[in-house]
Design a protein around this motif. Structure first.
Motif, PDB file in Angstrom:
ATOM      1  N   LYS A 209       0.597  -1.304  -0.158  1.00 18.85           N
ATOM      2  CA  LYS A 209      -0.172  -0.346  -0.291  1.00 18.85           C
ATOM      3  C   LYS A 209       1.091   1.245   0.049  1.00 18.85           C
ATOM      4  O   LYS A 209       0.683   2.728  -0.948  1.00 18.85           O
ATOM      5  CB  LYS A 209      -1.077   0.000   1.738  1.00 18.85           C
ATOM      6  CG  LYS A 209      -1.875   1.438   0.723  1.00 18.85           C
ATOM      7  CD  LYS A 209      -2.566   1.685   2.153  1.00 18.85           C
ATOM      8  CE  LYS A 209      -4.045   2.477   2.128  1.00 18.85           C
ATOM      9  NZ  LYS A 209      -3.528   3.426   1.835  1.00 18.85           N
ATOM     10  N   GLU A 210       1.842   1.594   0.661  1.00 20.25           N
ATOM     11  CA  GLU A 210       2.812   2.108   0.714  1.00 20.25           C
ATOM     12  C   GLU A 210       3.258   3.229  -0.579  1.00 20.25           C
ATOM     13  O   GLU A 210       4.079   3.414  -0.999  1.00 20.25           O
ATOM     14  CB  GLU A 210       4.137   2.523   2.172  1.00 20.25           C
ATOM     15  CG  GLU A 210       2.781   2.752   3.849  1.00 20.25           C
ATOM     16  CD  GLU A 210       3.638   3.141   5.103  1.00 20.25           C
ATOM     17  OE1 GLU A 210       5.552   2.219   4.569  1.00 20.25           O
ATOM     18  OE2 GLU A 210       4.267   3.092   5.546  1.00 20.25           O
TER      19      GLU A 210
ATOM     20  N   ASP B 265       0.981   4.279  -2.913  1.00 18.17           N
ATOM     21  CA  ASP B 265       0.167   5.488  -2.661  1.00 18.17           C
ATOM     22  C   ASP B 265       1.417   6.764  -2.599  1.00 18.17           C
ATOM     23  O   ASP B 265       1.012   7.596  -3.082  1.00 18.17           O
ATOM     24  CB  ASP B 265      -0.007   5.331  -1.148  1.00 18.17           C
ATOM     25  CG  ASP B 265      -1.510   4.561  -0.771  1.00 18.17           C
ATOM     26  OD1 ASP B 265      -1.704   4.400  -1.946  1.00 18.17           O
ATOM     27  OD2 ASP B 265      -1.732   4.529   0.669  1.00 18.17           O
ATOM     28  N   PHE B 266       2.671   6.112  -2.606  1.00 16.79           N
ATOM     29  CA  PHE B 266       3.763   7.101  -2.321  1.00 16.79           C
ATOM     30  C   PHE B 266       4.654   6.743  -3.709  1.00 16.79           C
ATOM     31  O   PHE B 266       5.500   7.631  -3.663  1.00 16.79           O
ATOM     32  CB  PHE B 266       4.251   6.776  -1.070  1.00 16.79           C
ATOM     33  CG  PHE B 266       3.403   8.112  -0.120  1.00 16.79           C
ATOM     34  CD1 PHE B 266       3.431   9.279   0.106  1.00 16.79           C
ATOM     35  CD2 PHE B 266       2.992   6.602   0.853  1.00 16.79           C
ATOM     36  CE1 PHE B 266       2.143   9.172   0.949  1.00 16.79           C
ATOM     37  CE2 PHE B 266       2.062   6.698   1.927  1.00 16.79           C
ATOM     38  CZ  PHE B 266       1.898   7.825   2.177  1.00 16.79           C
TER      39      PHE B 266
ATOM     40  N   LEU C 125      10.648   2.981   4.377  1.00 17.35           N
ATOM     41  CA  LEU C 125       9.200   3.315   2.885  1.00 17.35           C
ATOM     42  C   LEU C 125       8.457   4.418   4.686  1.00 17.35           C
ATOM     43  O   LEU C 125       7.626   5.496   3.812  1.00 17.35           O
ATOM     44  CB  LEU C 125       8.321   2.428   3.332  1.00 17.35           C
ATOM     45  CG  LEU C 125       8.526   1.846   1.570  1.00 17.35           C
ATOM     46  CD1 LEU C 125       8.487   0.017   1.349  1.00 17.35           C
ATOM     47  CD2 LEU C 125       7.408   2.923   0.416  1.00 17.35           C
ATOM     48  N   LYS C 126       8.292   3.700   5.471  1.00 14.94           N
ATOM     49  CA  LYS C 126       7.374   4.165   6.923  1.00 14.94           C
ATOM     50  C   LYS C 126       8.337   6.169   6.897  1.00 14.94           C
ATOM     51  O   LYS C 126       7.645   7.080   7.211  1.00 14.94           O
ATOM     52  CB  LYS C 126       6.944   3.610   7.558  1.00 14.94           C
ATOM     53  CG  LYS C 126       6.453   4.099   8.678  1.00 14.94           C
ATOM     54  CD  LYS C 126       6.711   3.224   9.661  1.00 14.94           C
ATOM     55  CE  LYS C 126       5.819   2.329   9.824  1.00 14.94           C
ATOM     56  NZ  LYS C 126       4.341   2.444   9.040  1.00 14.94           N
TER      57      LYS C 126
ATOM     58  N   ALA D  95       7.800   8.044   3.741  1.00 16.13           N
ATOM     59  CA  ALA D  95       5.671   8.129   3.658  1.00 16.13           C
ATOM     60  C   ALA D  95       5.685   9.219   4.222  1.00 16.13           C
ATOM     61  O   ALA D  95       4.542   9.941   4.008  1.00 16.13           O
ATOM     62  CB  ALA D  95       4.926   7.151   4.080  1.00 16.13           C
ATOM     63  N   SER D  96       6.176   8.838   5.993  1.00 12.37           N
ATOM     64  CA  SER D  96       6.348  10.619   6.672  1.00 12.37           C
ATOM     65  C   SER D  96       6.570  11.682   6.110  1.00 12.37           C
ATOM     66  O   SER D  96       5.291  12.586   6.169  1.00 12.37           O
ATOM     67  CB  SER D  96       6.924  10.133   7.450  1.00 12.37           C
ATOM     68  OG  SER D  96       6.577  10.857   8.747  1.00 12.37           O
TER      69      SER D  96
ATOM     70  N   ARG E 222       3.566  12.725   3.438  1.00 10.83           N
ATOM     71  CA  ARG E 222       2.451  13.471   4.119  1.00 10.83           C
ATOM     72  C   ARG E 222       2.188  14.882   4.284  1.00 10.83           C
ATOM     73  O   ARG E 222       1.085  15.321   4.232  1.00 10.83           O
ATOM     74  CB  ARG E 222       2.244  12.469   5.218  1.00 10.83           C
ATOM     75  CG  ARG E 222       1.353  10.972   4.245  1.00 10.83           C
ATOM     76  CD  ARG E 222       1.118  10.471   5.796  1.00 10.83           C
ATOM     77  NE  ARG E 222       0.897   8.700   5.375  1.00 10.83           N
ATOM     78  CZ  ARG E 222       2.216   7.363   6.191  1.00 10.83           C
ATOM     79  NH1 ARG E 222       2.751   8.095   6.573  1.00 10.83           N
ATOM     80  NH2 ARG E 222       0.739   6.530   5.713  1.00 10.83           N
TER      81      ARG E 222
END
Length: 330
Positions: free
Chosen positions: A211-212, A215-216, A260-261, A264-265, A268
């Motif tokens: 998903k990440e 999405d990104f 990734l996290k 992604a942060s 956002r």
């Protein structure tokens, strides 16, 4: 029936009991597939075959099938205990197609001490051979989630059958196949191979990763480099005896997930960018195509009404044709 014949006839049944213990439904399905393969074996005889006469045209189901060094050493020291399973080539005499036992076959191919591979020869069609391959792997050690996902996607892309048929072969639900194919498409073969099988990393974490990625739109080349670097360092380091052994592919997955996290942060906190490109027909502007990080939007505001109606009726067909062209070109 002689004891020798009984032993040969039960050989494939014994394979289903080796290694891990899957759930009851999976075990019953595995036993049926393996017994079908057993019943098709020529006279239940174990043959010694030149490895060069065996072709491996099967669907790939493992991310690290070449890791055979320890197995080769074991076979050279103790002999090949469990035969592989092959079927006769449909058009060439004295040629065989591998059903299962790739690691044993590769181990013997790379040995300068063992020249023949012990094999059972079965009369199986393509579907029965695939079922036997999946069942044998399930009986010994379950494929990891990402291995199953890539396997399902390969079956679908190769035209093996519908998602429902693939679900039947893999002994899972159709929705599980659909989701795993979506994960495989999002992760991609390159990143999956860079990470490795990652046994112990289950569906929820792979779905979150997928998903990440979707999405990104983070650069996968960089993620591949991170995964390969972690696996290389883990393989080169010495692990402490009597402590839990760390799986390099799980470490690679964790490193990719952390990166990734973090990315992604950061994303956002930024305003999504939308890129618009003018579309022309016969040199005249007819609309725009807009692409953001998560979507593509097509606006045709100045086209002929008849063409708009034609496109409305055939939109699904045109989209599938473009998607097929994209797959062929990439």
């Amino acid at each position: 029936m002689t004891d020798s014949k009984k032993k040969r006839m039960s050989m494939l049944d014994n394979l289903a009991a080796a290694g891990a213990h899957p759930a009851a439904g999976s075990m019953m399905s595995s036993n049926r597939a393996l017994r079908s393969a057993r019943d098709a074996v020529d006279a239940h005889h174990v043959w010694e075959i030149d490895p060069a006469e065996i072709e491996d045209e099967r669907y790939t189901d493992r991310l690290d099938p070449q890791d055979v060094h320890d197995l080769r050493a074991s076979i050279e020291q103790n002999g090949q205990i469990v035969p592989i399973l092959v079927r006769r080539h449909p058009t060439e005499t004295n040629r065989y197609l591998l059903v299962y036992g790739r690691r044993r076959l590769e181990a013997i191919r790379g040995s300068d001490k063992v020249s023949k591979v012990r094999a059972l020869i079965a009369k199986l069609d393509d579907t029965a051979a695939l079922r036997a391959q999946v069942s044998e792997n399930t009986g010994r050690r379950d494929l990891s989630y990402i291995e199953r996902a890539l396997f399902a996607r390969e079956l679908l892309d190769s035209g093996f059958g519908s998602q429902a048929q693939i679900a039947e072969v893999l002994n899972v639900t159709r929705s599980a196949v659909s989701m795993s194919i979506s994960v495989a498409n999002a992760v991609g073969a390159a990143l999956a191979h860079a990470i490795g099988p990652a046994h112990g990393v289950g569906r929820p974490r792979w779905e979150a990763l997928a998903k990440e990625l979707s999405d990104f739109g983070i650069d996968q080349d960089e993620l591949c480099r991170i995964a390969i670097d972690v696996r290389t360092k883990a393989g080169a380091s010495e692990q402490v005896v009597d402590e839990p052994q760390l799986d390099p592919s799980v470490l690679a997955f964790d490193a990719v997930a952390r990166h990734l996290k973090k990315s992604a942060s950061q994303s956002r906190g930024q305003k999504p960018k939308t890129k618009a490109t003018a579309l022309l027909i016969d040199g005249m502007p007819v609309g725009t195509i807009k692409r953001s990080r998560q979507a593509v939007r097509l606006d045709l505001t100045h086209v002929d009404v008849a063409f708009a109606e034609w496109l409305d009726v055939r939109a699904q067909e045109v989209l599938e044709e473009l998607h097929g062209r994209w797959k062929r070109e990439t």
